[in-house]
Design an enzyme around this catalytic site. Sequence first.
Site, PDB file in Angstrom:
ATOM      1  N   ASN A 193     -30.343  70.282 -93.805  1.00 30.95           N
ATOM      2  CA  ASN A 193     -29.574  70.719 -94.978  1.00 30.95           C
ATOM      3  C   ASN A 193     -30.461  71.427 -95.997  1.00 30.95           C
ATOM      4  O   ASN A 193     -31.631  71.084 -96.181  1.00 30.95           O
ATOM      5  CB  ASN A 193     -28.824  69.545 -95.624  1.00 30.95           C
ATOM      6  CG  ASN A 193     -29.692  68.377 -96.003  1.00 30.95           C
ATOM      7  OD1 ASN A 193     -30.683  68.079 -95.357  1.00 30.95           O
ATOM      8  ND2 ASN A 193     -29.337  67.707 -97.073  1.00 30.95           N
ATOM      9  N   GLU A 202     -30.259  72.730-100.039  1.00 26.01           N
ATOM     10  CA  GLU A 202     -29.486  72.603-101.278  1.00 26.01           C
ATOM     11  C   GLU A 202     -29.870  73.682-102.292  1.00 26.01           C
ATOM     12  O   GLU A 202     -30.964  74.246-102.247  1.00 26.01           O
ATOM     13  CB  GLU A 202     -29.711  71.209-101.887  1.00 26.01           C
ATOM     14  CG  GLU A 202     -29.241  70.103-100.951  1.00 26.01           C
ATOM     15  CD  GLU A 202     -29.382  68.703-101.532  1.00 26.01           C
ATOM     16  OE1 GLU A 202     -30.101  68.528-102.538  1.00 26.01           O
ATOM     17  OE2 GLU A 202     -28.750  67.794-100.958  1.00 26.01           O
ATOM     18  N   CYS A 227     -24.943  72.340 -95.139  1.00 25.63           N
ATOM     19  CA  CYS A 227     -25.221  71.139 -94.341  1.00 25.63           C
ATOM     20  C   CYS A 227     -26.122  71.450 -93.144  1.00 25.63           C
ATOM     21  O   CYS A 227     -26.146  72.582 -92.640  1.00 25.63           O
ATOM     22  CB  CYS A 227     -23.927  70.555 -93.800  1.00 25.63           C
ATOM     23  SG  CYS A 227     -22.790  69.951 -95.041  1.00 25.63           S
ATOM     24  N   GLU A 253     -25.727  70.586 -90.047  1.00 25.81           N
ATOM     25  CA  GLU A 253     -24.995  70.996 -88.848  1.00 25.81           C
ATOM     26  C   GLU A 253     -24.753  72.502 -88.852  1.00 25.81           C
ATOM     27  O   GLU A 253     -24.874  73.181 -87.833  1.00 25.81           O
ATOM     28  CB  GLU A 253     -23.633  70.290 -88.773  1.00 25.81           C
ATOM     29  CG  GLU A 253     -23.693  68.777 -88.674  1.00 25.81           C
ATOM     30  CD  GLU A 253     -23.651  68.091 -90.036  1.00 25.81           C
ATOM     31  OE1 GLU A 253     -24.334  68.560 -90.970  1.00 25.81           O
ATOM     32  OE2 GLU A 253     -22.938  67.088 -90.147  1.00 25.81           O
ATOM     33  N   CYS A 268     -19.219  66.475 -92.247  1.00 23.12           N
ATOM     34  CA  CYS A 268     -18.168  66.762 -93.236  1.00 23.12           C
ATOM     35  C   CYS A 268     -17.095  67.660 -92.609  1.00 23.12           C
ATOM     36  O   CYS A 268     -17.262  68.206 -91.504  1.00 23.12           O
ATOM     37  CB  CYS A 268     -18.773  67.434 -94.476  1.00 23.12           C
ATOM     38  SG  CYS A 268     -19.146  69.181 -94.237  1.00 23.12           S
ATOM     39  N   CYS A 322     -18.167  71.299 -91.611  1.00 18.69           N
ATOM     40  CA  CYS A 322     -18.972  71.352 -90.380  1.00 18.69           C
ATOM     41  C   CYS A 322     -18.112  71.077 -89.161  1.00 18.69           C
ATOM     42  O   CYS A 322     -18.306  71.687 -88.108  1.00 18.69           O
ATOM     43  CB  CYS A 322     -20.124  70.359 -90.465  1.00 18.69           C
ATOM     44  SG  CYS A 322     -21.341  70.862 -91.708  1.00 18.69           S
TER      45      CYS A 322
HETATM   46  N1  THU Z   1     -24.777  67.018 -95.716  1.00 19.61           N
HETATM   47  C1  THU Z   1     -25.083  67.461 -94.453  1.00 19.61           C
HETATM   48  O1  THU Z   1     -26.157  68.023 -94.231  1.00 19.61           O
HETATM   49  N2  THU Z   1     -24.165  67.268 -93.475  1.00 19.61           N
HETATM   50  C2  THU Z   1     -22.936  66.706 -93.644  1.00 19.61           C
HETATM   51  O2  THU Z   1     -22.130  66.665 -92.720  1.00 19.61           O
HETATM   52  C3  THU Z   1     -22.577  66.147 -94.948  1.00 19.61           C
HETATM   53  C4  THU Z   1     -23.544  66.341 -96.050  1.00 19.61           C
HETATM   54  C5  THU Z   1     -25.752  67.226 -96.796  1.00 19.61           C
HETATM   55  C6  THU Z   1     -25.307  68.208 -97.841  1.00 19.61           C
HETATM   56  C7  THU Z   1     -26.137  67.772 -99.039  1.00 19.61           C
HETATM   57  O3  THU Z   1     -27.368  68.445 -98.995  1.00 19.61           O
HETATM   58  C8  THU Z   1     -26.370  66.297 -98.805  1.00 19.61           C
HETATM   59  O4  THU Z   1     -26.001  66.025 -97.460  1.00 19.61           O
HETATM   60  C9  THU Z   1     -25.584  65.402 -99.729  1.00 19.61           C
HETATM   61  O5  THU Z   1     -24.256  65.700 -99.679  1.00 19.61           O
END
Ligand code: THU
Length: 132
Positions: free
Chosen positions: A44, A46, A55, A57, A88, A91
């Site tokens: 991920n 940000e 994310c 994925e 999520c 994804c």
């Molecule tokens: N996140 C993912 O990488 N994958 C998911 O399926 C859900 C959330 C990350 C996004 C963000 O950087 C962190 O988790 C907190 O939400």
Amino acid sequence: MKIDSKKLVAAAAKARLGSASPYSKFKVGAALLTKSGEIIGGANVESASYGLTCCAERIALFKALTDGQKNFVAVAVVARCAGGPMPCGACRQLLREYAPDAKVFIADSDDLKKIKMFTVKGLLPSAFTLVP
Ligand code: THU
């Protein structure tokens, strides 16, 4: 095709180390396995403008697709979270479009031996698609 879920989960755990998550500090790693045996990892990323965050994925999927990879048979997702991180909705949609027949392996980074298994189709039933 026999899928080595432990190996794929280990690849996702390794990819997780590349997470750029200074805001949530929640590191997520993902790894896709292709039919030909290639493994593509992602983590991920940000942004200070939180909504731009992507994310693990989707990073792994975008890396793989833009590198010419296809025919995904499995994806693993790892984070430090009890029971492992469930993908999520965004994804799930992208995986449904580009990896519809993939198995999904989920694990807590503190307990990589405990692997939960799902399918992309099972995680997003009745999905929206334009291409059947
Ligand atoms: N996140 C993912 O990488 N994958 C998911 O399926 C859900 C959330 C990350 C996004 C963000 O950087 C962190 O988790 C907190 O939400």
